[in-house]
Design an enzyme around this catalytic site. Structure first.
Site, PDB file in Angstrom:
ATOM      1  CB  CYS A  33      -2.305  -5.805 -24.724  1.00  0.00           C
ATOM      2  SG  CYS A  33      -3.826  -6.197 -25.617  1.00  0.00           S
ATOM      3  NE  ARG A  37      -0.468  -3.275 -27.325  1.00  0.00           N
ATOM      4  CZ  ARG A  37      -0.285  -2.381 -26.369  1.00  0.00           C
ATOM      5  NH1 ARG A  37       0.956  -2.014 -26.046  1.00  0.00           N
ATOM      6  NH2 ARG A  37      -1.309  -1.851 -25.725  1.00  0.00           N
ATOM      7  CG  ASP A  55      17.712 -26.920 -11.242  1.00  0.00           C
ATOM      8  OD1 ASP A  55      18.659 -27.690 -10.997  1.00  0.00           O
ATOM      9  OD2 ASP A  55      17.430 -25.941 -10.531  1.00  0.00           O
TER      10      ASP A  55
END
Length: 203
Positions: free
Chosen positions: A13, A19, A129
């Protein structure tokens, strides 16, 4: 391709005190059952040495995170990005800054809400995969999930409002904005974790 010994998640962030540390702590907590995963965070204009913002710490705690007090902010650099297997930016501006710093990261850098949006449209067939790898190759299976997400960028249903790929910055704003930031961030992390869990479990 040689087997990965570790899978590194980086969250980014601005100041690295709201955040991105909360996102990192959520990923660390939700993925703790899996071996070979390292989670870190950094800021594009990191408030280096600062602890996590107090209201962000309380928000993280309300979602079960217990290690917020240990966080120390750091400045994002090229090495952080190049060492990561996936980078989760909190906004499109952060993603641009990351890719400008290290252009090769464009393929494995997403906003966390963008990744969640893509993850919701990934099918079991898309994870074939991953299923081919040894069951205990968790880093390899997560790397496949990121590759699949990258391949579907621009293919999945587009947003009507591009701002919906961002997590709002709550720093120095009202408690309501902190709550909104959490409502945007937590489900996005959960969606990413759910995709990773599916990749690990793929048969």
């Amino acid at each position: 391709m040689s087997r990965l010994s570790n899978f590194v998640i980086l969250t980014v962030c601005s100041g690295n005190i709201c955040r991105s540390p909360m996102a990192a702590q959520l990923f660390r907590d939700r993925l703790s059952a899996y071996p070979g995963i390292t989670v870190g965070s950094a800021g594009t204009v990191g408030l280096v040495g600062e602890m996590m913002d107090e209201r962000a710490r309380r928000l993280a705690a309300s979602h079960g995170v217990s290690d917020s007090a240990d966080h120390v902010a750091r400045q994002l650099d090229v090495e952080h990005i190049s060492d990561a297997n996936v980078v989760f930016a909190m906004s499109r501006d952060h993603r641009r800054a990351i890719v400008q710093l290290h252009p090769r990261a464009s393929r494995y850098t997403f906003t966390v809400r963008e990744f969640a949006r893509i993850a919701a449209e990934i099918t079991e067939a898309d994870l074939t995969d991953a299923a081919l790898l040894p069951q205990d190759d968790v880093p390899g299976r997560l790397a496949v999930a990121v590759e699949v997400a990258a391949s579907l960028r621009g293919v999945v249903t587009p947003l009507q409002n591009v701002e919906d790929d961002d997590v709002v910055d709550p720093y120095r704003r009202s408690d309501d904005v902190y709550a909104l930031s959490g409502r945007q961030l937590v489900p996005a992390v959960q969606s990413a974790v759910a995709l990773f869990a599916r990749a690990v479990a793929a048969r």
